[in-house]
Scaffold this motif. Structure first.
Motif, PDB file in Angstrom:
ATOM      1  N   ALA A 146       0.830  -1.208   0.000  1.00 36.93           N
ATOM      2  CA  ALA A 146       0.000   0.000   0.000  1.00 36.93           C
ATOM      3  C   ALA A 146       0.865   1.259   0.000  1.00 36.93           C
ATOM      4  O   ALA A 146       0.563   2.239  -0.692  1.00 36.93           O
ATOM      5  N   GLN A 147       1.951   1.236   0.761  1.00 36.45           N
ATOM      6  CA  GLN A 147       2.837   2.397   0.832  1.00 36.45           C
ATOM      7  C   GLN A 147       3.494   2.685  -0.514  1.00 36.45           C
ATOM      8  O   GLN A 147       3.759   3.844  -0.864  1.00 36.45           O
ATOM      9  N   LEU A 148       3.767   1.662  -1.281  1.00 40.34           N
ATOM     10  CA  LEU A 148       4.487   1.804  -2.543  1.00 40.34           C
ATOM     11  C   LEU A 148       3.596   2.212  -3.717  1.00 40.34           C
ATOM     12  O   LEU A 148       4.092   2.455  -4.815  1.00 40.34           O
ATOM     13  N   ALA A 149       2.306   2.293  -3.485  1.00 41.91           N
ATOM     14  CA  ALA A 149       1.396   2.675  -4.565  1.00 41.91           C
ATOM     15  C   ALA A 149       1.763   4.068  -5.091  1.00 41.91           C
ATOM     16  O   ALA A 149       1.800   5.037  -4.331  1.00 41.91           O
ATOM     17  N   GLY A 150       2.074   4.156  -6.368  1.00 46.19           N
ATOM     18  CA  GLY A 150       2.412   5.432  -6.980  1.00 46.19           C
ATOM     19  C   GLY A 150       3.783   5.963  -6.625  1.00 46.19           C
ATOM     20  O   GLY A 150       4.099   7.116  -6.928  1.00 46.19           O
ATOM     21  N   LYS A 151       4.627   5.141  -5.992  1.00 51.70           N
ATOM     22  CA  LYS A 151       5.966   5.572  -5.582  1.00 51.70           C
ATOM     23  C   LYS A 151       7.023   4.659  -6.202  1.00 51.70           C
ATOM     24  O   LYS A 151       6.816   3.448  -6.314  1.00 51.70           O
ATOM     25  N   ARG A 152       8.146   5.223  -6.538  1.00 56.54           N
ATOM     26  CA  ARG A 152       9.274   4.428  -7.043  1.00 56.54           C
ATOM     27  C   ARG A 152       9.977   3.724  -5.899  1.00 56.54           C
ATOM     28  O   ARG A 152      10.389   2.565  -6.019  1.00 56.54           O
TER      29      ARG A 152
END
Length: 215
Positions: A146-152
């Motif tokens: 969930a934390q990595l959604a939309g993040k590199r």
């Protein structure tokens, strides 16, 4: 100036330190200490770390033990910018994920699953305990998903110390022969880490020789 890291390359606690050293491009040497290499019971090592555990870092006259303490020291002394920001508010966001990785994953994936499953001969395994620990690991990975959604990377588009603290666990997570849930963000993130030369050199280390065997 040359840093000295005491600890074997296959240690899950040594690997994040070495990865950090590699990412920062620091001149260093690593000495094989611990497990079959021995050396933990010597007076010289005991003077550096009374707990007689690896890793230990020596930087000139300074000696630091405990992997997370070493990571924070290296980042503060030699890092800069987004990797370990000077501003406390920015650093806190990174630090919370660095600590989360240690408290949420280390005992379950290393002490629990890796030791209980991989390093224990099959007839001696506690499969119920392994299943419980693996479920806890996957619950933590769902948080990362969930934390990595939309993040590199874990804290945004920039690579930070939080990625070192968390990403070290992923090589064993993705390579142990156990069933994993579909986690597309985490899988993409892991692929990104695997492309980093320092990750390849210091984390993607074959652990086949650590597999438990009956005497």
């Amino acid at each position: 100036m040359t840093l000295t890291v005491y600890g074997r390359a296959s240690s899950s606690n040594v690997q994040p330190v070495m990865w950090c050293v590699g990412e920062l491009g620091l001149v260093h040497k690593r000495l094989d200490i611990g497990s079959d290499f021995g050396g933990l019971d010597t007076d010289a090592f005991g003077e550096m770390n009374p707990n007689r555990l690896i890793p230990v870092l020596r930087d000139r006259e300074l000696v630091v033990w405990d992997s997370r303490a070493i990571l924070r020291y290296l980042a503060a002394e030699y890092g800069s910018g987004a990797f370990w920001p000077a501003a406390p508010r920015q650093r806190a966001r990174i630090d919370q994920w660095l600590e989360w990785a240690k408290t949420s994953l280390d005992k379950k994936i290393i002490d629990g699953v890796f030791w209980g499953y991989w390093r224990t001969p099959e007839p001696q395994r506690d499969n119920t305990k392994i299943a419980q620990d693996w479920a806890a690991v996957n619950a933590a990975m769902a948080i990362a998903e969930a934390q990595l959604a939309g993040k590199r990377y874990l804290c945004g588009d920039a690579f930070t110390l939080a990625d070192v603290g968390f990403g070290t666990f992923l090589y064993r997570y993705f390579t142990l022969p156990l069933k994993r849930p579909e986690l597309p963000n985490l899988t993409r993130y892991y692929t990104t880490l695997c492309a980093r030369p320092a990750y390849q050199r210091h984390v993607m280390i074959d652990y086949a020789d650590l597999k438990g065997k009956l005497d």
